[in-house]
Enzyme design. Structure first.
Site, PDB file in Angstrom:
ATOM      1  N   ALA A 115       0.816  -1.217   0.000  1.00 22.68           N
ATOM      2  CA  ALA A 115       0.000   0.000   0.000  1.00 22.68           C
ATOM      3  C   ALA A 115       0.845   1.259   0.000  1.00 22.68           C
ATOM      4  CB  ALA A 115      -0.949  -0.016   1.201  1.00 22.68           C
ATOM      5  N   CYS A 116       1.553   1.509   1.101  1.00 27.59           N
ATOM      6  CA  CYS A 116       2.215   2.800   1.289  1.00 27.59           C
ATOM      7  C   CYS A 116       3.438   2.987   0.409  1.00 27.59           C
ATOM      8  CB  CYS A 116       2.563   2.995   2.757  1.00 27.59           C
ATOM      9  SG  CYS A 116       1.092   3.066   3.802  1.00 27.59           S
TER      10      CYS A 116
END
Length: 208
Positions: A115-116
């Site tokens: 995700a990040c």
């Protein structure tokens, strides 16, 4: 002949996302100590070659904790930009800080890959940035999900690389004395057998 495909320290900016202990606990794709060592090596590389570093953290007071101390020690006065959303590219402060450097070649390292890391990479690519993901300084929850995230970013146009390749790509020639000592010390400290070999050569091989 142009050397555009190779990284140039005058064109690059490094984005480090969520390098925090609370997120490192969740890494299952690789050995955590090796991951930290690789990430520290990348941070040292950026400092040696005077590449601007943008650091962003999230949930530092409620779950993830601050930027890992080993990285703080290397980065010195670089201030972390705290954000609430997963995608650092959707944070105005992060995006504007990168834009203010005037550099369009983005090097990315972070946690977690699913995700990040992948979200800002995909967003930066969509805005025309050339993006290199330093895969061995990124960690995912599982080896499979980490690999899938890397593949998705690569399919979108990101270049997959390693911290050692970044360093060697920036140095290119060991006769470049301005960065020789710094680059060599990073390799000796973090590059395993290659670093051992460099140290051995330094101690054993003498000019006639």
């Amino acid at each position: 002949m142009t050397d555009l495909p190779l990284l140039n320290p005058n064109e690059a900016v490094l984005l480090m996302v969520d390098q925090q202990a609370g997120l490192a606990f969740g890494v299952g794709s690789t050995d955590r100590q090796l991951l930290i060592s690789n990430t520290v090596a990348l941070a040292k590389t950026a400092k040696t070659f005077q590449i601007p570093v943008v650091v962003s953290t999230s949930a530092s007071k409620v779950y993830s904790g601050p930027l890992m101390p080993t990285l703080r020690n290397v980065l010195g006065d670089v201030q972390s930009i705290e954000r609430r959303n997963m995608n650092a590219w959707e944070d105005d402060a992060v995006r504007s800080t990168i834009a203010q450097t005037g550099r369009r070649r983005l090097i990315v390292s972070g946690l977690l890959t699913e995700a990040c890391v992948s979200f800002p990479v995909l967003s930066a690519l969509a805005e025309g940035y050339a993006v290199s993901v330093v895969a061995d300084t990124c960690g995912g929850i599982t080896a499979e999900s980490h690999s899938l995230a890397l593949r998705r970013m690569e399919a979108a146009g990101a270049t997959m690389t390693s911290w050692l390749q970044v360093l060697l790509e920036l140095q290119r020639d060991w006769t470049r004395k301005e960065t020789y000592d710094g680059a060599r010390s990073i390799v000796e400290a973090h590059a395993g057998g290659y670093g051992i070999g460099l140290a051995y050569a330094r101690d054993m091989i003498h000019p006639v």
